[in-house]
Design a protein around this motif. Structure first.
Motif, PDB file in Angstrom:
ATOM      1  N   GLY A 180     -15.844  13.687 -12.931  1.00 38.90           N
ATOM      2  CA  GLY A 180     -16.648  12.474 -12.817  1.00 38.90           C
ATOM      3  C   GLY A 180     -16.003  11.408 -11.948  1.00 38.90           C
ATOM      4  O   GLY A 180     -16.535  10.331 -11.769  1.00 38.90           O
ATOM      5  N   LYS A 181     -14.832  11.702 -11.375  1.00 41.64           N
ATOM      6  CA  LYS A 181     -14.171  10.713 -10.527  1.00 41.64           C
ATOM      7  C   LYS A 181     -14.383  11.062  -9.058  1.00 41.64           C
ATOM      8  O   LYS A 181     -14.275  12.228  -8.683  1.00 41.64           O
ATOM      9  CB  LYS A 181     -12.677  10.673 -10.803  1.00 41.64           C
ATOM     10  N   ILE A 182     -14.644  10.046  -8.259  1.00 40.68           N
ATOM     11  CA  ILE A 182     -14.957  10.325  -6.866  1.00 40.68           C
ATOM     12  C   ILE A 182     -13.689  10.313  -6.020  1.00 40.68           C
ATOM     13  O   ILE A 182     -12.929   9.346  -6.024  1.00 40.68           O
ATOM     14  CB  ILE A 182     -15.928   9.259  -6.316  1.00 40.68           C
ATOM     15  N   TYR A 183     -13.445  11.387  -5.346  1.00 43.05           N
ATOM     16  CA  TYR A 183     -12.378  11.397  -4.348  1.00 43.05           C
ATOM     17  C   TYR A 183     -12.976  11.417  -2.950  1.00 43.05           C
ATOM     18  O   TYR A 183     -12.558  10.712  -2.072  1.00 43.05           O
ATOM     19  CB  TYR A 183     -11.469  12.621  -4.511  1.00 43.05           C
ATOM     20  N   PRO A 202       7.778   9.306   4.634  1.00 48.92           N
ATOM     21  CA  PRO A 202       7.014  10.536   4.831  1.00 48.92           C
ATOM     22  C   PRO A 202       5.861  10.300   5.811  1.00 48.92           C
ATOM     23  O   PRO A 202       5.441   9.166   6.013  1.00 48.92           O
ATOM     24  CB  PRO A 202       6.482  10.864   3.434  1.00 48.92           C
ATOM     25  N   ASP A 203       5.349  11.390   6.377  1.00 44.30           N
ATOM     26  CA  ASP A 203       4.293  11.289   7.378  1.00 44.30           C
ATOM     27  C   ASP A 203       2.976  10.830   6.755  1.00 44.30           C
ATOM     28  O   ASP A 203       2.265  10.004   7.317  1.00 44.30           O
ATOM     29  CB  ASP A 203       4.116  12.655   8.042  1.00 44.30           C
ATOM     30  N   THR A 204       2.655  11.373   5.600  1.00 42.94           N
ATOM     31  CA  THR A 204       1.452  10.926   4.888  1.00 42.94           C
ATOM     32  C   THR A 204       1.785  10.833   3.413  1.00 42.94           C
ATOM     33  O   THR A 204       2.757  11.421   2.952  1.00 42.94           O
ATOM     34  CB  THR A 204       0.292  11.951   5.017  1.00 42.94           C
ATOM     35  N   ILE A 205       0.922  10.111   2.716  1.00 41.98           N
ATOM     36  CA  ILE A 205       1.101  10.012   1.263  1.00 41.98           C
ATOM     37  C   ILE A 205       0.046  10.914   0.655  1.00 41.98           C
ATOM     38  O   ILE A 205      -1.141  10.761   0.925  1.00 41.98           O
ATOM     39  CB  ILE A 205       0.870   8.566   0.784  1.00 41.98           C
ATOM     40  N   GLN A 206       0.489  11.862  -0.172  1.00 40.59           N
ATOM     41  CA  GLN A 206      -0.470  12.868  -0.613  1.00 40.59           C
ATOM     42  C   GLN A 206      -0.714  12.922  -2.113  1.00 40.59           C
ATOM     43  O   GLN A 206      -1.723  13.443  -2.550  1.00 40.59           O
ATOM     44  CB  GLN A 206      -0.025  14.238  -0.108  1.00 40.59           C
ATOM     45  N   THR A 207       0.214  12.422  -2.876  1.00 38.36           N
ATOM     46  CA  THR A 207      -0.016  12.476  -4.321  1.00 38.36           C
ATOM     47  C   THR A 207       0.211  11.099  -4.927  1.00 38.36           C
ATOM     48  O   THR A 207       0.916  10.252  -4.366  1.00 38.36           O
ATOM     49  CB  THR A 207       0.953  13.451  -5.022  1.00 38.36           C
ATOM     50  N   PHE A 208      -0.355  10.923  -6.104  1.00 37.73           N
ATOM     51  CA  PHE A 208      -0.222   9.632  -6.770  1.00 37.73           C
ATOM     52  C   PHE A 208       1.247   9.391  -7.148  1.00 37.73           C
ATOM     53  O   PHE A 208       1.740   8.260  -7.055  1.00 37.73           O
ATOM     54  CB  PHE A 208      -1.130   9.604  -8.001  1.00 37.73           C
ATOM     55  N   ASP A 209       1.944  10.439  -7.530  1.00 41.16           N
ATOM     56  CA  ASP A 209       3.363  10.281  -7.872  1.00 41.16           C
ATOM     57  C   ASP A 209       4.158   9.793  -6.668  1.00 41.16           C
ATOM     58  O   ASP A 209       5.057   8.962  -6.784  1.00 41.16           O
ATOM     59  CB  ASP A 209       3.964  11.613  -8.344  1.00 41.16           C
ATOM     60  N   GLU A 210       3.785  10.356  -5.528  1.00 42.29           N
ATOM     61  CA  GLU A 210       4.480   9.963  -4.304  1.00 42.29           C
ATOM     62  C   GLU A 210       4.230   8.474  -4.018  1.00 42.29           C
ATOM     63  O   GLU A 210       5.140   7.727  -3.669  1.00 42.29           O
ATOM     64  CB  GLU A 210       3.930  10.817  -3.167  1.00 42.29           C
ATOM     65  N   TYR A 211       2.971   8.072  -4.171  1.00 39.78           N
ATOM     66  CA  TYR A 211       2.644   6.652  -3.987  1.00 39.78           C
ATOM     67  C   TYR A 211       3.471   5.800  -4.952  1.00 39.78           C
ATOM     68  O   TYR A 211       4.088   4.815  -4.551  1.00 39.78           O
ATOM     69  CB  TYR A 211       1.145   6.408  -4.206  1.00 39.78           C
ATOM     70  N   VAL A 240      -5.733  10.167  -2.651  1.00 47.62           N
ATOM     71  CA  VAL A 240      -4.515  10.089  -3.451  1.00 47.62           C
ATOM     72  C   VAL A 240      -4.844   9.642  -4.874  1.00 47.62           C
ATOM     73  O   VAL A 240      -4.191  10.035  -5.834  1.00 47.62           O
ATOM     74  CB  VAL A 240      -3.484   9.168  -2.778  1.00 47.62           C
ATOM     75  N   TRP A 241      -5.867   8.818  -5.005  1.00 46.61           N
ATOM     76  CA  TRP A 241      -6.343   8.479  -6.354  1.00 46.61           C
ATOM     77  C   TRP A 241      -7.863   8.318  -6.286  1.00 46.61           C
ATOM     78  O   TRP A 241      -8.410   8.117  -5.202  1.00 46.61           O
ATOM     79  CB  TRP A 241      -5.663   7.227  -6.916  1.00 46.61           C
ATOM     80  N   PRO A 242      -8.542   8.417  -7.456  1.00 50.34           N
ATOM     81  CA  PRO A 242     -10.004   8.385  -7.422  1.00 50.34           C
ATOM     82  C   PRO A 242     -10.551   7.023  -7.007  1.00 50.34           C
ATOM     83  O   PRO A 242      -9.911   5.994  -7.224  1.00 50.34           O
ATOM     84  CB  PRO A 242     -10.415   8.712  -8.852  1.00 50.34           C
ATOM     85  N   LEU A 243     -11.725   7.043  -6.415  1.00 48.79           N
ATOM     86  CA  LEU A 243     -12.355   5.806  -5.964  1.00 48.79           C
ATOM     87  C   LEU A 243     -13.335   5.307  -7.013  1.00 48.79           C
ATOM     88  O   LEU A 243     -13.884   6.082  -7.773  1.00 48.79           O
ATOM     89  CB  LEU A 243     -13.115   6.080  -4.667  1.00 48.79           C
ATOM     90  N   GLU A 244     -13.533   4.001  -7.023  1.00 45.32           N
ATOM     91  CA  GLU A 244     -14.624   3.427  -7.808  1.00 45.32           C
ATOM     92  C   GLU A 244     -15.411   2.563  -6.846  1.00 45.32           C
ATOM     93  O   GLU A 244     -14.834   1.650  -6.228  1.00 45.32           O
ATOM     94  CB  GLU A 244     -14.066   2.621  -8.985  1.00 45.32           C
ATOM     95  N   PRO A 245     -16.707   2.860  -6.677  1.00 43.41           N
ATOM     96  CA  PRO A 245     -17.507   2.150  -5.672  1.00 43.41           C
ATOM     97  C   PRO A 245     -17.450   0.640  -5.857  1.00 43.41           C
ATOM     98  O   PRO A 245     -17.802   0.137  -6.919  1.00 43.41           O
ATOM     99  CB  PRO A 245     -18.926   2.664  -5.930  1.00 43.41           C
ATOM    100  N   GLY A 246     -16.963  -0.076  -4.859  1.00 45.31           N
ATOM    101  CA  GLY A 246     -16.901  -1.534  -4.948  1.00 45.31           C
ATOM    102  C   GLY A 246     -15.494  -2.042  -5.216  1.00 45.31           C
ATOM    103  O   GLY A 246     -15.252  -3.244  -5.148  1.00 45.31           O
ATOM    104  N   SER A 247     -14.555  -1.136  -5.506  1.00 44.57           N
ATOM    105  CA  SER A 247     -13.181  -1.584  -5.759  1.00 44.57           C
ATOM    106  C   SER A 247     -12.281  -1.185  -4.594  1.00 44.57           C
ATOM    107  O   SER A 247     -12.330  -0.052  -4.123  1.00 44.57           O
ATOM    108  CB  SER A 247     -12.633  -0.950  -7.042  1.00 44.57           C
ATOM    109  N   ALA A 248     -11.446  -2.148  -4.161  1.00 42.71           N
ATOM    110  CA  ALA A 248     -10.468  -1.838  -3.109  1.00 42.71           C
ATOM    111  C   ALA A 248      -9.264  -1.106  -3.711  1.00 42.71           C
ATOM    112  O   ALA A 248      -8.308  -0.787  -3.008  1.00 42.71           O
ATOM    113  CB  ALA A 248     -10.035  -3.111  -2.397  1.00 42.71           C
ATOM    114  N   GLU A 286      -8.117  -2.548 -16.549  1.00 44.37           N
ATOM    115  CA  GLU A 286      -7.032  -1.879 -17.294  1.00 44.37           C
ATOM    116  C   GLU A 286      -6.298  -0.859 -16.430  1.00 44.37           C
ATOM    117  O   GLU A 286      -5.085  -0.712 -16.520  1.00 44.37           O
ATOM    118  CB  GLU A 286      -7.571  -1.118 -18.521  1.00 44.37           C
ATOM    119  N   ASN A 287      -7.038  -0.131 -15.615  1.00 45.96           N
ATOM    120  CA  ASN A 287      -6.409   0.918 -14.802  1.00 45.96           C
ATOM    121  C   ASN A 287      -5.717   0.364 -13.565  1.00 45.96           C
ATOM    122  O   ASN A 287      -5.259   1.128 -12.720  1.00 45.96           O
ATOM    123  CB  ASN A 287      -7.435   1.983 -14.405  1.00 45.96           C
TER     124      ASN A 287
END
Ligand code: 6R9
Length: 691
Positions: A12-15, A36-45, A470-478, A548-549
């Motif tokens: 149910g989460k949009i990537y 690193p060249d790109t950030i690929q995982t949330f842990d890395e972020y 890298v993490w799920p999106l929520e429409p309207g949130s930056a 909260e998140n």
């Protein structure tokens, strides 16, 4: 590399992860001595984010190493945010570093890898629809920049001089900016749509000694005079500092001229000794021009942004920190990969054009599209046609453009392929979830991630933004802050820090390299506007809710909050509810004084094409708002407005709407940045509060 075949919603989460990398963390083999060249995982972020906050000197040293310095900086961060300290607000990054921005955008790519010479730096898409492809390679761009830099030098322009650039959105504009950067002149770009008065005000504030302009520009099929507006501006006493006007001939020879343009060119006034055709001057110079070594803290550019009152503010950006930040944010937020074609629809007259049409992409050896036209000409398929024509992978635009395009039939989009798209982005205003979903499902075919990037002219680059997939999106949130950015909400009443979940004034706790250093020759106003409202913090002027998140929801400018019968109501929320109604294209909500409720709610509503205004529709809209937000929210007035007052970069000017409904129409304030001032009069005539 393993790719997801299709996007989607995971649990149910949009990537929206076309091209997303799966379980392919790079942190494991990251040796921590360079980024690193790109950030690929949330842990890395998370681990890099923690490092960027706990040890900013280390993080930003690695970021600077992505660039080429004549002298690599050893002093990284030297900043003071507290206006009460004895030092006062002062921001310095990389202060012993020596660098040239133009060298980093052009020469170094070719020096490091001769293949870069033949790669396309800029794709030019003219206003006129054409099958022709205008590609400018890195080698061609470098040569053009060197030659034009020599023209500047020939006219006595040198390091530290201020040059005003008043141009249409063409390749020559990019050449002009890069040439200034090459010789160390400070550019001050004024958007080509501004009136001669507005240009004059901006020339006089920064005392520029030269102007670079074009005979005219073409937008939406119309010829817009530029040189003649400069002529008018220069008749004014306060512009006497200008000694030279360099005039480009628009799109020399590549396109046939329309009649109104021929007329414009034929009627040009010429002042001998001041005015010079660039194409004639170019014949007199050679193409050798060494870049000027600049201190990291030497000014790179001034860019005016409208203040709510008084004169526009001359935001000052410097060299090393700005480029480090624009370059890194571009790379990570768009996850840019070599060979990808990138398009940002902003004009170079805005910060988005500076950081993400020009400096960010070119410093990353990217291919960037320069689009002269508008989204609705010759029809509302224009953007989507351009995407197909140039096989664009990353497309970055503003919510206002998305809202205006979604008001038309979806077939204008769906008749194009858009298969090349990997990533979409937005900037400029909060994007309401309805527009977000349309962008995601219709434009992106539910396959592309969307980066909703919150930032400002003052911040130089992205501040709060998703990193794709890298993490799920929520429409309207930056969503979450970029590396090095510590957001902090403060209470508008008590001025105390607030812990999320909360809603308050969005402030930043510590400096980042891309931040503006001052207002040009007005440090006092810089401190007053950004550092005195919440001592110890940079105050953005925006309101924000952090859930909260940890996700950030920008609620608009802090003054865009209504207090109605004791309830705080963000106007963005009401606007978002209104545009969810299928007949509504756009909405702007403001308050007016009301003795009983403190404030009444006034909603300006632009209907979609072919929708008739009616009282029944007004009632329906009121019901929509109450159903979506709550029964305590009651729009008092619905005003159908075919047009809203917008800045030329597409932001609705609620400040002016507030004045109309107050009503206080004699004090509308600075309207010089309005796209179409006649809209204001139309609204005044129709408003029940002024009739
Ligand atoms: C880059 C740019 C800055 C103001 C900013 C805010 C609004 C920009 C936004 C956004 C919500 C986003 N803004 N991006 N609001 N979500 N993704 O636009 O600079 O012209 O200086 O405007 O724009 O209000 O404070 P600038």
């Amino acid at each position: 590399m393993e790719f997801f075949e299709k996007s989607l919603e995971i649990d149910g989460k949009i990537y929206g992860n076309r091209g997303a990398l799966k379980n392919n963390s790079t942190t494991a083999n990251w040796d921590k001595s360079c980024l690193p060249d790109t950030i690929q995982t949330f842990d890395e972020y998370k681990s890099l984010y923690a490092l960027s906050i706990n040890d900013p000197n280390h993080f930003w040293k690695m970021a600077a190493e992505r660039l080429d310095w004549y002298q690599v900086p050893t002093k990284i961060k030297n900043t003071e945010f507290d206006c009460r300290s004895s030092r006062g607000v002062e921001i310095k990054w990389y202060e012993d570093g020596i660098i040239n921005v133009c060298y980093n955008c052009l020469d170094r790519h070719i020096e490091k890898d001769p293949k870069a010479a033949k790669e396309v730096a800029i794709i030019f898409e003219p206003d006129t629809l054409t099958e022709v492809r205008h590609h400018i390679t890195y080698a061609e761009l470098l040569r053009a920049v060197k030659k034009f830099a020599n023209v500047l030098k020939k006219h006595g322009i040198k390091k530290g001089d201020v040059v005003t650039i008043y141009m249409p959105m063409v390749v020559e504009t990019c050449i002009a900016l890069l040439a200034c950067a090459r010789i160390g002149a400070i550019h001050s770009v004024v958007f080509g749509g501004f009136s001669s008065n507005s240009v004059a005000e901006r020339i006089s504030d920064c005392q520029s000694i030269a102007v670079i302009t074009s005979d005219f520009g073409v937008r939406g099929g119309k010829c817009t005079p530029l040189k003649s507006k400069i002529d008018q501006a220069l008749t004014m006493e306060q512009c006497k500092t200008v000694k030279t006007v360099l005039v480009f001939r628009r799109n020399q020879g590549i396109l046939p001229l329309q009649d109104d343009c021929v007329e414009q060119r034929n009627s040009l006034q010429w002042t001998d000794g001041t005015d010079f055709w660039v194409h004639e001057e170019l014949e007199k110079v050679d193409d050798n021009c060494e870049p000027e070594p600049m201190n990291a803290e030497d000014p790179l550019f001034i860019l005016y942004t409208s203040g709510s009152t008084g004169k526009p503010k001359g935001i000052l950006h410097t060299t090393g920190g700005y480029l480090t930040y624009a370059s890194l944010t571009f790379k990570y937020t768009f996850a840019y990969q070599p060979g990808e074609i990138y398009m940002c629809t902003a004009d170079v007259g805005w910060i988005t054009g500076h950081s993400y049409v020009l400096y960010g992409p070119l410093s990353n050896r990217a291919t960037t599209v320069v689009f002269e036209g508008i989204p609705t000409y010759p029809d509302v398929s224009r953007f989507w046609n351009i995407i197909d024509k140039h096989q664009i992978n990353i497309f970055y635009t503003a919510p206002t453009a998305i809202r205006s395009l979604m008001g038309h039939d979806d077939s204008f989009v769906t008749r194009t392929s858009r298969k090349s798209l990997r990533l979409l982005g937005t900037v400029g205003e909060p994007i309401n979830p309805e527009a977000w979903r349309w962008y995601y499902t219709v434009v992106g075919n539910s396959q592309c991630s969307i980066v909703d990037t919150w930032w400002q002219t003052e911040t130089g680059g992205f501040m709060i933004t998703p990193l794709p997939n890298v993490w799920p999106l929520e429409p309207g949130s930056a969503t979450l802050p970029f590396f090095g950015i510590q957001t902090q909400l403060l209470s508008k009443d008590t001025k105390q820090p607030m812990q999320p979940p909360a809603e308050g004034a969005l402030c930043i706790r510590d400096s980042w390299p891309g931040q503006a250093r001052s207002l040009y020759r007005n440090h006092k106003r810089f401190v007053e506007v950004y550092f005195e409202p919440y001592p110890g913090y940079y105050f953005s002027g925006d309101g924000c809710e952090i859930k909260e998140n940890g996700y950030h929801w920008i609620t608009g400018r802090v003054d865009d909050v209504l207090v109605i019968s004791g309830h705080n109501i963000g106007t963005a929320e009401v606007e978002s509810a209104l545009v969810q109604h299928h007949d509504v294209a756009e909405a702007a909500v403001v308050g007016y004084p009301d003795v009983i409720k403190t404030q009444g709610m006034y909603c300006f509503v632009t209907l979609k094409d072919n929708v008739a205004e009616s009282d029944a529709l007004k009632r329906e809209l009121i019901k929509t708002v109450r159903d979506r937000i709550g029964a305590h929210v009651f729009p008092d007035i619905i005003h159908f407005a075919p047009n809203l007052p917008k800045t030329r970069s597409g932001k609705i000017m609620r400040r002016i709407l507030r004045k109309i409904v107050e009503p206080d129409i004699l004090n509308l304030g600075d309207t010089s940045t309005l796209n179409d001032p006649s809209v204001v009069q139309e609204l005044i005539e129709k408003s029940p509060r002024t009739r």
